[in-house]
Design a protein around this motif. Structure first.
Motif, PDB file in Angstrom:
ATOM      1  N   ASN A 228      34.310  29.967  20.936  1.00  0.00           N
ATOM      2  CA  ASN A 228      34.859  29.487  20.026  1.00  0.00           C
ATOM      3  C   ASN A 228      36.106  30.770  19.490  1.00  0.00           C
ATOM      4  OD1 ASN A 228      33.785  31.480  17.474  1.00  0.00           O
ATOM      5  ND2 ASN A 228      31.855  31.125  18.505  1.00  0.00           N
ATOM      6  N   PHE A 229      37.309  29.964  18.818  1.00  0.00           N
ATOM      7  CA  PHE A 229      38.235  30.502  18.767  1.00  0.00           C
ATOM      8  C   PHE A 229      38.726  30.373  17.170  1.00  0.00           C
ATOM      9  CE2 PHE A 229      38.120  29.304  22.816  1.00  0.00           C
ATOM     10  CZ  PHE A 229      38.525  30.294  23.503  1.00  0.00           C
ATOM     11  N   SER A 230      38.707  31.304  16.509  1.00  0.00           N
ATOM     12  CA  SER A 230      39.133  31.010  14.796  1.00  0.00           C
ATOM     13  C   SER A 230      40.379  31.974  14.529  1.00  0.00           C
ATOM     14  CB  SER A 230      37.996  31.768  14.277  1.00  0.00           C
ATOM     15  OG  SER A 230      36.633  31.061  14.481  1.00  0.00           O
ATOM     16  N   CYS A 231      41.210  31.094  13.882  1.00  0.00           N
ATOM     17  CA  CYS A 231      42.501  31.707  13.081  1.00  0.00           C
ATOM     18  C   CYS A 231      42.190  31.871  11.696  1.00  0.00           C
ATOM     19  CB  CYS A 231      43.660  30.690  13.409  1.00  0.00           C
ATOM     20  SG  CYS A 231      45.116  31.230  12.552  1.00  0.00           S
ATOM     21  N   PHE A 232      42.209  32.990  11.125  1.00  0.00           N
ATOM     22  CA  PHE A 232      42.240  33.487   9.845  1.00  0.00           C
ATOM     23  C   PHE A 232      43.642  33.640   9.215  1.00  0.00           C
ATOM     24  CE2 PHE A 232      38.220  34.391  11.850  1.00  0.00           C
ATOM     25  CZ  PHE A 232      37.520  34.166  10.804  1.00  0.00           C
ATOM     26  N   VAL A 233      43.837  33.089   8.252  1.00  0.00           N
ATOM     27  CA  VAL A 233      45.166  33.400   7.282  1.00  0.00           C
ATOM     28  C   VAL A 233      44.823  34.033   6.010  1.00  0.00           C
ATOM     29  CG1 VAL A 233      47.384  32.227   6.071  1.00  0.00           C
ATOM     30  CG2 VAL A 233      46.195  31.420   8.365  1.00  0.00           C
ATOM     31  N   THR A 234      45.441  35.347   5.619  1.00  0.00           N
ATOM     32  CA  THR A 234      45.104  35.872   4.208  1.00  0.00           C
ATOM     33  C   THR A 234      46.235  35.604   3.467  1.00  0.00           C
ATOM     34  OG1 THR A 234      46.148  38.112   5.078  1.00  0.00           O
ATOM     35  CG2 THR A 234      43.543  37.825   5.691  1.00  0.00           C
ATOM     36  N   PHE A 235      45.925  35.425   2.199  1.00  0.00           N
ATOM     37  CA  PHE A 235      47.115  34.844   1.220  1.00  0.00           C
ATOM     38  C   PHE A 235      46.880  35.752  -0.031  1.00  0.00           C
ATOM     39  CE2 PHE A 235      48.171  32.099  -2.369  1.00  0.00           C
ATOM     40  CZ  PHE A 235      49.513  32.245  -2.074  1.00  0.00           C
ATOM     41  N   PHE A 236      48.000  36.313  -0.571  1.00  0.00           N
ATOM     42  CA  PHE A 236      47.818  37.114  -1.803  1.00  0.00           C
ATOM     43  C   PHE A 236      48.477  36.459  -2.794  1.00  0.00           C
ATOM     44  CE2 PHE A 236      49.791  40.534  -4.524  1.00  0.00           C
ATOM     45  CZ  PHE A 236      48.519  41.120  -4.903  1.00  0.00           C
ATOM     46  N   ASP A 237      48.041  35.901  -4.008  1.00  0.00           N
ATOM     47  CA  ASP A 237      48.276  35.076  -4.868  1.00  0.00           C
ATOM     48  C   ASP A 237      48.842  36.076  -6.063  1.00  0.00           C
ATOM     49  OD1 ASP A 237      45.986  35.837  -6.297  1.00  0.00           O
ATOM     50  OD2 ASP A 237      45.161  34.153  -6.581  1.00  0.00           O
ATOM     51  N   GLY A 238      48.913  37.157  -5.843  1.00  0.00           N
ATOM     52  CA  GLY A 238      49.206  38.189  -7.123  1.00  0.00           C
ATOM     53  C   GLY A 238      48.193  38.748  -7.782  1.00  0.00           C
TER      54      GLY A 238
END
Length: 305
Positions: A228-238
C-alpha cells in the motif's frame, strides 16, 4: 563601511556552506489576522557574533531583502523599513523583529542572521526562517482535500529491461488556505524519501492553493500483492496541525491461469490451422484461374488460323 545589501551575495554563499557552524532558533510559523502587531524571535549560540541582521523573502521571490541590522544597542534600517518594523535586542545572542501593524504585504519568510562585523570579509550565519502569513479577510481557513492517482498502465510499457521499469504515483492536495503545508509518503506504513519529488511551493488557484507530489517506484513494487502507498499532507491552520491522507493499493500483475493459457494456445493453433487452409485454398484457386487464362489464350490463337 559597506552596506549589508552589497555584501549579501557573499553572506548567502557562506550561509550555504557553513549553516551547521552556528545553531539558531527562530519562532515557528505564524498565521495572523491583519492590523495586529507580530513578533518574531531569534536566538543563536555564538557570543562572538555581535551583529544581528533580519531579511525578508517574499513568496515566489528568489532573493532576500535586508530589513535592518545592528549591534545590541544600535539598530539600522534599510529604506522605509523603519516605518514598518522595529528591531530589538535582549542580548548579544537574542533579538526580535517586530512588525508594527501587519497587513497582507507582510506575508513572507523572515530570516535572522548573525555576523561579527558588517563588511565584505566577515561571514554571516542564517537561521532556518519563520514563515508568516497575514490572513486575507475575504478568505476562509480551509484544510486540503487529498487524492492519490494510480500510475498509468502505459508508463514504461515499452521498456525492454524490466529492472528499469518504474511507475509514478501522483498525490494532489488542493482547495486549502493558507499555504502552510508539507507532504510525505509511506509505503507499507514506512516513510520513504527515495523517488519522491514535491512541488517547491503551493500554487494559488483562484482563492485557494494546491500542491502536488510524485512517488516513483519500481514496477515490481507497484504490482506486489498487499503493498500500500499513502500520501500524507500536514496543514497548519494557525493553532494546530491537521493531517490529511489517502492510501491506494498495489495492482497485482496479471498472470494468466493454466486454463487461460491452454485456451490461448488452442485458439492460436486453431488460428494457425485456419490460416494454413486459407493459404492452400487461395493457392488452388490462383492455379485454377491461371489455367483458365492459359486455355482461353490457346483458343484465341487457333481461331486466327
Amino acid at each position: 563601511m559597506s552596506s549589508p545589501v552589497q555584501t549579501f551575495g557573499f553572506l548567502f554563499i557562506w550561509f550555504s556552506c557553513q549553516v551547521n557552524a552556528v545553531t539558531f532558533h527562530q519562532s515557528p510559523p505564524q498565521i495572523v489576522k491583519d492590523s495586529i502587531e507580530v513578533q518574531i524571535n531569534c536566538t543563536h549560540d555564538d557570543t562572538n557574533l555581535v551583529i544581528m541582521l533580519w531579511y525578508q523573502q517574499r513568496k515566489n521571490s528568489p532573493s532576500m531583502t535586508l530589513i535592518g541590522y545592528g549591534y545590541e544597542s544600535s539598530p539600522n534600517y534599510e529604506g522605509q523599513f523603519e516605518e514598518q518594523f522595529t528591531l530589538t535586542r535582549q542580548s548579544t545572542v537574542k533579538g526580535s523583529l517586530i512588525i508594527k501593524t501587519a497587513n497582507l504585504s507582510h506575508s513572507a519568510v523572515y530570516f535572522c542572521a548573525a555576523s561579527t562585523h558588517v563588511n565584505n570579509y566577515e561571514p554571516a550565519y542564517f537561521g532556518s526562517g519563520t514563515k508568516l502569513t497575514v490572513l486575507d479577510p475575504n478568505r476562509k481557513i480551509t484544510p486540503p482535500t487529498v487524492k492519490v492517482f494510480q500510475p498509468s498502465s502505459k508508463e514504461c510499457r515499452n521498456l525492454k529491461d524490466e529492472k528499469e521499469r518504474k511507475k509514478t504515483l501522483l498525490c494532489v492536495a488542493r482547495d486549502f488556505y493558507p499555504d502552510h503545508v508539507s507532504i510525505f509518503w509511506q509505503v507499507n506504513a514506512k516513510n520513504v524519501t527515495k523517488g519522491v519529488a514535491t512541488d517547491p511551493a503551493a500554487r494559488l488557484d483562484d482563492k485557494t492553493y494546491f500542491i502536488t507530489s510524485r512517488l516513483r517506484v519500481h514496477a515490481e513494487v507497484w504490482t506486489s500483492p498487499g503493498t500500500n502507498f499513502s500520501c500524507f499532507v500536514t496543514f497548519f491552520d494557525g493553532n494546530k496541525t491537521i493531517i490529511k491522507d489517502e492510501t491506494v493499493f498495489a495492482v497485482e500483475a496479471y498472470v494468466p491461469s493454466v486454463k487461460t493459457r491452454v485456451k490461448y494456445l488452442r485458439s492460436t493453433q486453431s488460428f494457425k490451422l485456419s490460416y494454413t487452409v486459407f493459404i492452400i485454398k487461395s493457392s488452388i484457386y490462383g492455379a485454377f484461374v491461371a489455367f483458365l487464362v492459359w486455355k482461353l489464350q490457346g483458343s484465341t490463337g487457333k481461331q486466327k488460323y
